[in-house]
Design an enzyme around this catalytic site. Structure first.
Site, short mmCIF file in Angstrom:
data_model
loop_
_atom_site.label_atom_id
_atom_site.label_comp_id
_atom_site.label_asym_id
_atom_site.label_seq_id
_atom_site.Cartn_x
_atom_site.Cartn_y
_atom_site.Cartn_z
N MET A 187 -35.78 54.51 117.64
CA MET A 187 -36.24 54.32 116.48
C MET A 187 -36.89 55.72 116.03
O MET A 187 -37.78 55.83 116.45
CB MET A 187 -37.09 53.31 115.85
CG MET A 187 -37.67 52.90 114.65
SD MET A 187 -38.29 51.28 114.28
CE MET A 187 -39.86 51.65 115.60
N TYR A 237 -49.18 51.97 117.49
CA TYR A 237 -47.65 52.16 117.20
C TYR A 237 -46.90 50.78 116.47
O TYR A 237 -47.62 49.89 116.51
CB TYR A 237 -46.83 52.50 118.63
CG TYR A 237 -46.55 51.62 119.71
CD1 TYR A 237 -46.90 50.25 119.49
CD2 TYR A 237 -45.99 52.08 120.73
CE1 TYR A 237 -46.66 49.39 120.72
CE2 TYR A 237 -45.86 51.43 121.85
CZ TYR A 237 -46.08 49.91 121.72
OH TYR A 237 -45.93 49.06 123.05
N GLU A 238 -45.96 51.18 115.86
CA GLU A 238 -45.24 50.36 115.10
C GLU A 238 -46.12 49.71 114.06
O GLU A 238 -46.18 48.65 113.46
CB GLU A 238 -44.88 48.98 115.79
CG GLU A 238 -43.87 49.22 116.96
CD GLU A 238 -42.62 50.13 116.69
OE1 GLU A 238 -42.41 50.08 115.50
OE2 GLU A 238 -42.35 50.37 117.68
N GLY A 239 -47.00 50.98 113.36
CA GLY A 239 -47.70 50.77 112.35
C GLY A 239 -49.26 50.53 112.85
O GLY A 239 -49.52 49.39 113.33
N HIS A 246 -51.55 48.16 108.61
CA HIS A 246 -51.02 46.68 108.39
C HIS A 246 -52.45 45.91 107.60
O HIS A 246 -51.91 45.33 106.30
CB HIS A 246 -50.78 46.11 109.74
CG HIS A 246 -49.45 46.38 110.29
ND1 HIS A 246 -48.41 46.32 109.74
CD2 HIS A 246 -49.51 47.00 111.49
CE1 HIS A 246 -47.62 46.68 110.61
NE2 HIS A 246 -47.98 47.15 111.71
#
Length: 532
Positions: free
Chosen positions: A156, A410-412, A417
């Site tokens: 990604m 990671y992943e936001g 969030h």
């Protein structure tokens, strides 16, 4: 050295408690038990021995590309040959077509055995989901089978040197000439950007197809196959990052130089499509947190049971686990792992129902937020339980802490969030998602144990929504929401544990005594502030 032991019994017991809710997602308890038991055996025997090897040796960038530690290749070949990479893919595309709860159990075990290898492999399910939902018939036929068969891995590609969380700043460009798209630009923090495990890598690249002033609306999604880029310099790894943890997961800084690519979906729809992959990844990261909490609890329990420390009241030798403070920390590790897993499974069940998309979108970041913190917290407690030995590499808990630490980033990042929770998620469906959330909590808390906490949450929601600067409440409100979710599931599951004593009344009582990690001054402010 404590060998990795998959938490198979806990996983299956938790799944059984969610079996009715998961019915819409084709969950079959017998099949799931067989699959998870078999993967647990493979993980314990083949994958887990790679964990310390990978941590010690890491990856190398050579002229030929990224090289993984030698044993990784043979284990990956076994993994792919057994079909594990296609676990959730449709059987028409070469996959097993299994449900999301089973896939979640496999993913958790995979992380617990070796987070680094799991990171390299587990973007594939999200990649397949993108192609199944948005690919053309030709793209599905060509691109999904090699992913499901393990011949290809995927990445990604979002972040850039000047565009991290702010995706509107992306500068990587895609241009179409004579019907052929080509991508040019740099991407950073690309997990598995290159490796010598699979035949090729399918990169999903977010690139700009319009002018910078168009912001997010000018971003499109492209699939770029490593082995399809003829000519020098079309796709290259510029460097490998030297990281705190997950050393055998190659985190790459990459350069695309006119690399051939194909558009996925329509021009300008890239961000929405990429969120399909990111939402899968966020729940997967939540399960990584659960895996680390579980592994920390296992290491700590075994150490505390074996370690003789001090004496009992009758002057007989005491084990470390006999001491009240150690029992407190062991209990916290245990409830974090069990409760975090339940949060993920509940969210997957909501997703599987197909009728509560906005509620699932509300719950997903709470899982990522809570479970990533739970893994770090449990590992930190493990170091404390073991004392000076916990600070030594030999006892493995310090690697759990190092590997777990990335999950909050990671992943936001968790702060992103939290901000989205108060600026966007509270408004989902004109507030219906938040209404559904608190209705769900009230239903789970059938005996009214959390009545006061539910009222506090409702008031906090009102004050946060009325504030002109809700982001100032982001961290505290997200903590409040996540822990309410966690506690409500404990109340529900401990009341219907079918005699399996996993979510026991004793542990549920311990959960009620846990201090909420929400600032006391914020709670006081919420109590004193009138709703506008």
């Amino acid at each position: 050295m404590t060998a990795f032991k998959a938490p198979t019994d806990d996983i299956l017991a938790t799944q059984r408690l969610f079996a009715r809710a998961a019915a819409a997602s084709a969950y079959d308890a017998e099949i799931s038990a067989a699959v998870i038991t078999e993967f647990a055996r493979f993980a314990e025997m083949e994958i887990a021995p790679l964990n310390q090897i990978g941590d010690t040796e890491g990856c190398r960038l050579t002229q030929g590309g990224v090289e993984m530690p030698p044993p990784f290749r043979s284990v990956y070949q076994q993994l792919a040959a057994a079909g594990w990479q296609g676990l959730g893919a449709d059987s028409d595309n070469g996959g097993m077509g299994l449900d999301k709860l089973t896939a979640a159990g496999v993913s958790e075990i995979f992380t617990g055995a070796c987070h680094a290898l799991q990171m390299v492999c587990n973007l594939v399910p999200g990649a397949i989901a993108i192609l199944e939902n948005f690919g053309t018939a030709d793209q599905k036929q060509r691109l999904i089978p090699p992913l499901a068969q393990g011949r290809w891995l995927s990445t990604m590609c979002l972040s850039e040197p000047e565009a991290g969380s702010d995706l509107s700043a992306i500068r990587c460009q895609a241009q179409e000439t004579d019907g052929q798209w080509r991508v040019t630009g740099e991407k950073i923090f690309i997990s598995g950007g290159d490796q010598n495990l699979s035949e090729s890598v399918l990169h999903f690249v977010l690139a700009r197809t319009g002018p910078p002033e168009d912001g997010l609306a000018a971003l499109s999604l492209f699939a770029c196959l490593k082995a399809d880029n003829n000519g020098p310099g079309q796709l290259a790894v510029l460097r490998l990052e030297d990281k705190l943890g997950i050393h055998a997961s190659p985190t790459c800084h990459m350069r695309f130089e006119g690399a051939r690519a194909e558009l996925i979906g329509s021009v300008g729809s890239g961000l929405g499509l990429m969120f399909t992959l990111m939402n899968h990844a966020r729940l997967d990261v939540a399960l990584q947190g659960v895996a680390h909490a579980q592994r920390a609890a296992h290491l700590s329990h075994d150490y505390a049971q074996a370690r003789i420390q001090g004496r009992q009241a009758d002057r007989s030798p005491a084990r470390l686990s006999d001491h009240a403070d150690i029992q407190r920390m062991l209990n916290e590790q245990r409830v974090l792992a069990l409760g975090g897993r339940a949060m993920c499974y509940h969210t997957l069940s909501v997703l599987g129902s197909g009728s509560q998309a906005e509620l699932a979108e509300f719950l997903t970041p709470l899982c990522k937020f809570f479970c990533s913190q739970a893994g770090i917290r449990a590992a930190d407690l493990g170091i404390q339980i073991m004392g000076g030995y916990g600070y030594l590499k030999e006892y493995q808990i310090e690697q759990v802490w190092r590997d777990a630490r990335i999950t909050a980033i990671y992943e936001g990042a968790n702060g992103i969030h939290a901000r989205a929770m108060v600026t966007r998620n509270l408004r989902l469906g004109q507030g219906q998602a938040a209404d559904s959330f608190i209705e769900m909590i009230t239903t789970l808390d059938s005996h009214g144990v959390l009545a006061g906490s539910i009222e506090s949450w409702k008031h906090a929601r009102s004050v946060t929504q009325a504030s002109p600067t809700p982001e100032h409440y982001a961290e505290d409100f997200s903590q409040l929401s996540a822990h309410l979710f966690f506690r409500a599931l404990w109340e529900d599951l401990s009341a219907r544990d079918d005699g399996q004593a996993v979510f026991s009344a004793q542990l549920a009582g311990f959960v009620r005594l846990l201090a909420w990690p929400v600032r006391a001054d914020w709670l006081a402010q919420m109590a004193l502030t009138g709703t506008k």
